[in-house]
Design a protein around this motif. Sequence first.
Motif, short mmCIF file in Angstrom:
data_model
loop_
_atom_site.label_atom_id
_atom_site.label_comp_id
_atom_site.label_asym_id
_atom_site.label_seq_id
_atom_site.Cartn_x
_atom_site.Cartn_y
_atom_site.Cartn_z
N LEU A 88 3.04 18.51 -3.03
CA LEU A 88 4.20 17.84 -2.45
C LEU A 88 5.49 18.19 -3.16
O LEU A 88 6.58 18.04 -2.59
CB LEU A 88 3.99 16.31 -2.49
CG LEU A 88 2.89 15.77 -1.58
CD1 LEU A 88 2.83 14.25 -1.68
CD2 LEU A 88 3.12 16.19 -0.13
N GLU A 89 5.40 18.66 -4.42
CA GLU A 89 6.61 19.02 -5.16
C GLU A 89 7.33 20.21 -4.52
O GLU A 89 8.51 20.47 -4.81
CB GLU A 89 6.26 19.33 -6.61
CG GLU A 89 6.03 18.11 -7.49
CD GLU A 89 4.84 17.27 -7.03
OE1 GLU A 89 3.90 17.85 -6.46
OE2 GLU A 89 4.87 16.04 -7.22
N GLN A 90 6.63 20.95 -3.69
CA GLN A 90 7.25 22.10 -3.02
C GLN A 90 8.04 21.67 -1.77
O GLN A 90 8.74 22.48 -1.17
CB GLN A 90 6.18 23.11 -2.62
CG GLN A 90 5.44 23.71 -3.81
CD GLN A 90 4.38 24.71 -3.40
OE1 GLN A 90 4.36 25.17 -2.26
NE2 GLN A 90 3.51 25.08 -4.33
N LEU B 133 7.96 11.77 0.43
CA LEU B 133 7.83 10.31 0.54
C LEU B 133 7.25 9.92 1.90
O LEU B 133 6.50 8.95 2.00
CB LEU B 133 9.19 9.65 0.34
CG LEU B 133 9.77 9.73 -1.08
CD1 LEU B 133 11.15 9.09 -1.12
CD2 LEU B 133 8.84 9.04 -2.09
N LEU B 134 7.61 10.69 2.94
CA LEU B 134 7.07 10.41 4.27
C LEU B 134 5.56 10.60 4.28
O LEU B 134 4.82 9.76 4.81
CB LEU B 134 7.74 11.30 5.30
CG LEU B 134 7.21 11.15 6.74
CD1 LEU B 134 7.40 9.74 7.25
CD2 LEU B 134 7.87 12.17 7.66
N CYS C 40 0.82 -1.22 0.00
CA CYS C 40 0.00 0.00 0.00
C CYS C 40 0.85 1.27 0.00
O CYS C 40 0.47 2.27 -0.62
CB CYS C 40 -0.95 -0.02 1.20
SG CYS C 40 -2.30 -1.23 1.04
N VAL C 41 1.99 1.24 0.66
CA VAL C 41 2.90 2.39 0.63
C VAL C 41 3.43 2.61 -0.79
O VAL C 41 3.47 3.74 -1.30
CB VAL C 41 4.06 2.20 1.63
CG1 VAL C 41 5.16 3.23 1.39
CG2 VAL C 41 3.55 2.31 3.07
N LEU C 42 3.84 1.52 -1.44
CA LEU C 42 4.34 1.63 -2.81
C LEU C 42 3.23 2.10 -3.76
O LEU C 42 3.49 2.89 -4.68
CB LEU C 42 4.90 0.29 -3.26
CG LEU C 42 6.18 -0.17 -2.57
CD1 LEU C 42 6.59 -1.56 -3.06
CD2 LEU C 42 7.31 0.83 -2.78
N ILE C 43 2.01 1.60 -3.56
CA ILE C 43 0.89 2.04 -4.39
C ILE C 43 0.62 3.53 -4.19
O ILE C 43 0.38 4.27 -5.15
CB ILE C 43 -0.37 1.20 -4.07
CG1 ILE C 43 -0.20 -0.22 -4.61
CG2 ILE C 43 -1.62 1.84 -4.67
CD1 ILE C 43 -1.29 -1.17 -4.18
N SER C 44 0.68 3.99 -2.93
CA SER C 44 0.46 5.40 -2.63
C SER C 44 1.51 6.27 -3.33
O SER C 44 1.17 7.27 -3.97
CB SER C 44 0.51 5.63 -1.12
OG SER C 44 0.41 7.01 -0.81
N ILE C 45 2.76 5.87 -3.25
CA ILE C 45 3.84 6.64 -3.88
C ILE C 45 3.71 6.58 -5.40
O ILE C 45 3.83 7.60 -6.10
CB ILE C 45 5.20 6.11 -3.42
CG1 ILE C 45 5.39 6.34 -1.92
CG2 ILE C 45 6.33 6.78 -4.20
CD1 ILE C 45 6.63 5.70 -1.33
#
Length: 355
Positions: free
Chosen positions: A105-107, A114-115, A82-87
């Motif tokens: 999040l790009e800012q 990633l956190l 699920c973490v990999l899917i979220s990222i």
Amino acid sequence: MKDGSVRELIKPGFIFCFILIYAYVLPLRLPHEWQQDPINLLASQFFLLLMCCSGWVAILYILHEPSLPQSWQKISASIVACVLISIGFHYAFHSFGELYTAKPLEQYSLSWALLRLSIRGLMIVSLLFPFAFFYVKRREVMLSRVHIEKVKNEQLADQLLLLQQQMTPHFLYHSLHVLDSGNTDDWTKRYIAELNKVVSYQISEGVEESLILLEDELQFVESYIYILQERFEGSLQVSFNVSSQAKQAKVPPYTLQTLVENAIKHNSMSTSKPLSIEIFDEQQYIVVRNNHQPKVNFEDHAQTASGIGLKNIQERYQLLANQSIIVIQQENEFIAKAPLLIDIDYLEYRDTRLC
């Protein structure tokens, strides 16, 4: 997962994800983001739904993965997935629909982004995993109960067939008693006595049980082999080397007889080239080993036909104790190993299917 059950497992998860995204998340975002950018809101909600559904499918796959038998392994694998899917979903689709509109999040730095995405993955697995685990276990219990009822019905049918077939063995059993009492020839009396043991075993109440003592099975097989040796006149050689401890273990009825019959049926024998069968115990197994000398023009047929009896034993072991027989075919010998069981093997496996 079997193809026929995939739809049944996926559908409730997708419904749950839809309710979660559009009945809970959307109302929280709607007052602040609808007036600013409604297209981004709808697009990001759609991709958020796809992300949750992907997490659900991944969790289902992990719950059915046999290489992850422990619960902690399944939980850990689900978290990672699920973490990999979220990222992955963020960096693949954020340009089409930005979820973090207040401050993208790009800012942030990569580690901070990633956190946050990892925390989102943890939230997804914390919501989906308990629901998936409960649903899968509930369905397994239902299927197990259906299977148990099916087995009970099959056993009732087998018992009825057994009752129908017992008339002839009972008649033969009593006839042998009469013949034995009126015969004075030693060889004939011995032959009748051994045949009498075979028939009495077949009509005994013990063979209707799921498991029988190996000691009783051996006594039956010894009489059965005596009759065969008289029939083949020196072409069949059988040796026994079974420990007293192994004799107290249990096997499904007719296990040894089926393995011996399999060896005799598919191998040639003569006085010059006898069929040699060894029966012994080894590391919680009862072993039947014979020299491999297939009948002429029969080897191809034997590969198919010999599997019938072995398959029957295999299915009974799977049903009773979730164990398997071991078959080893080499150039010069054929080996079949059947597990030695105790009652707790059968009872524990039966209880696990009911839990």
